[in-house]
Design an enzyme around this catalytic site. Structure first.
Site, PDB file in Angstrom:
ATOM      1  N   PRO A   2      61.221  42.054  25.375  1.00 26.68           N
ATOM      2  CA  PRO A   2      62.636  41.763  25.472  1.00 26.68           C
ATOM      3  C   PRO A   2      62.992  40.417  26.076  1.00 26.68           C
ATOM      4  CG  PRO A   2      61.955  43.453  27.063  1.00 26.68           C
ATOM      5  CD  PRO A   2      60.752  42.767  26.557  1.00 26.68           C
ATOM      6  N   GLU A   3      63.741  39.663  25.307  1.00 29.23           N
ATOM      7  CA  GLU A   3      64.451  38.507  25.847  1.00 29.23           C
ATOM      8  C   GLU A   3      65.919  38.910  25.822  1.00 29.23           C
ATOM      9  OE1 GLU A   3      63.137  34.664  24.347  1.00 29.23           O
ATOM     10  OE2 GLU A   3      61.238  35.536  23.732  1.00 29.23           O
ATOM     11  N   HIS A  96      54.110  56.932  27.840  1.00 30.58           N
ATOM     12  CA  HIS A  96      54.383  56.050  28.974  1.00 30.58           C
ATOM     13  C   HIS A  96      55.798  56.213  29.510  1.00 30.58           C
ATOM     14  CE1 HIS A  96      50.497  54.190  28.492  1.00 30.58           C
ATOM     15  NE2 HIS A  96      50.745  53.996  27.208  1.00 30.58           N
ATOM     16  N   ARG A 115      53.159  48.789  29.458  1.00 29.45           N
ATOM     17  CA  ARG A 115      52.427  47.900  30.363  1.00 29.45           C
ATOM     18  C   ARG A 115      52.900  47.965  31.808  1.00 29.45           C
ATOM     19  NH1 ARG A 115      52.010  42.253  27.334  1.00 29.45           N
ATOM     20  NH2 ARG A 115      50.539  41.799  28.981  1.00 29.45           N
ATOM     21  N   ARG A 163      66.136  17.303  37.191  1.00 26.01           N
ATOM     22  CA  ARG A 163      64.761  17.703  37.486  1.00 26.01           C
ATOM     23  C   ARG A 163      63.776  16.834  36.740  1.00 26.01           C
ATOM     24  NH1 ARG A 163      63.775  24.021  38.241  1.00 26.01           N
ATOM     25  NH2 ARG A 163      65.606  24.490  39.505  1.00 26.01           N
TER      26      ARG A 163
END
Length: 289
Positions: A2-3, A96, A115, A163
């Site tokens: 997921p983004e 899971h 995970r 930056r």
DNA sequence: ACGGAAACCTGCTGGC
DNA sequence: TGCCAGCAGGTTTCCG
């Protein structure tokens, strides 16, 4: 998986099921799912029991359920492989499934994560450093994402150019702009015709605005497809990626022709992960950041 | 302040 | 068939 677009699809998918409902009972299994909740899983379950959900909100890749009373929220991060499902309590338990939350309408919200990089924690809401409203105290370092009103493209562009770092690194820095992950960073860079190793302080203001605009656009497009391509009750990792994959111009396309110029795309290792780009459209900088 | 690497996990794929 | 290396969309932490 997921983004930002995937997390937003999940947020929308669960919102109608959880907002206005209360949490009747909570079962947490294993030590990983609540590892960030310092007082432990039993405390988490105890403090969630009986609370009602007043809103399902998101910033970047973080999702939270605002709870009644006490100014608290249940923060959910999906990590790399997390899913939230709404099912019947007697539906077969996924291998899971680490958290089962019984809702007052008789359904069950499940957190499934192969995970286990994701997790749940109950935290306080504090004033949003970037605008009106409140955010969980653990995400005050997470900047607004390009799809929210608090996002200030000019200010983010200025901050990036101040930056001295590489452009892709800056796009992935959730304290500058949130929600962008490895896939959408590569897609935004491809659209902007910029190599990820370009130095942010050597780019023009319009180039930086451009890549941020492309990031917002590609995530909006992905959200549109995600919203129509899979069932909100069952957001499937493979289904989601399999579908939007067809629309990707950079990610995973090593060896395939660039959709603009036909040059074979290349894969490079960057920041311990893979980056995909067109060696012709996205010229590598002579001076690396 | 910045960059690099490792850590946290499971599962899949491809090469031998 | 088995084994092993490598890889996966994230975040945090440590070290130089």
């Amino acid at each position: 998986m997921p983004e930002l677009p995937e997390v937003e699809v999940v947020r929308r998918g669960i919102a109608t099921h959880v907002v206005g409902r209360s949490l009747i009972d909570i079962q947490l299994s294993g030590h990983r799912v609540a590892r960030r909740h310092v007082p432990g899983p039993l405390d988490l379950a105890d403090r969630l029991r009986g609370r009602s959900v007043t809103a399902a909100l998101r910033r970047g890749k973080y999702l939270w359920l605002e709870l009644d009373g006490a100014g608290e929220a249940l923060v959910i991060h999906l990590g790399m492989s997390g899913q939230l499902l709404v099912e019947a309590p007697d539906a077969p338990r996924e291998k899971h499934a680490h958290a089962l939350l019984d809702l007052s309408d008789g359904r069950q919200l499940r957190f499934v994560d192969q995970r286990t990089f994701g997790g749940l924690q109950l935290v306080s809401l504090v004033p949003d450093p970037f605008g009106p409203g409140t955010v969980p105290d653990i995400i005050t370092h997470i900047a607004p994402d390009p799809l929210e009103s608090a996002f200030d493209q000019q200010a983010v562009g200025r901050a990036m150019r101040r930056r001295h770092t590489q452009l892709k690194r800056a796009l992935l820095d959730q304290s500058l702009v949130s929600g962008i992950g490895n896939i959408y960073a590569d897609e935004a860079l491809w659209r902007a015709r910029l190599h990820g190793e370009r130095a942010t302080d050597r780019l023009t203001a319009s180039a930086v605005r451009g890549v941020l605009g492309h990031a917002a656009a590609v995530m909006t497009e992905a959200l549109g497809r995600g919203g129509t391509s899979f069932d909100s009750l069952y957001v499937d990792v493979n289904g989601a990626s399999g579908y939007f994959e067809r629309s990707l111009n950079a990610y995973g396309r090593q060896g395939k022709p660039c959709r603009r110029c036909g040059t074979p795309m290349v894969r490079e290792s960057f920041m311990n992960r893979s980056s995909f780009s067109c060696p012709r459209c996205q010229r590598r900088p002579r001076v690396v950041a």
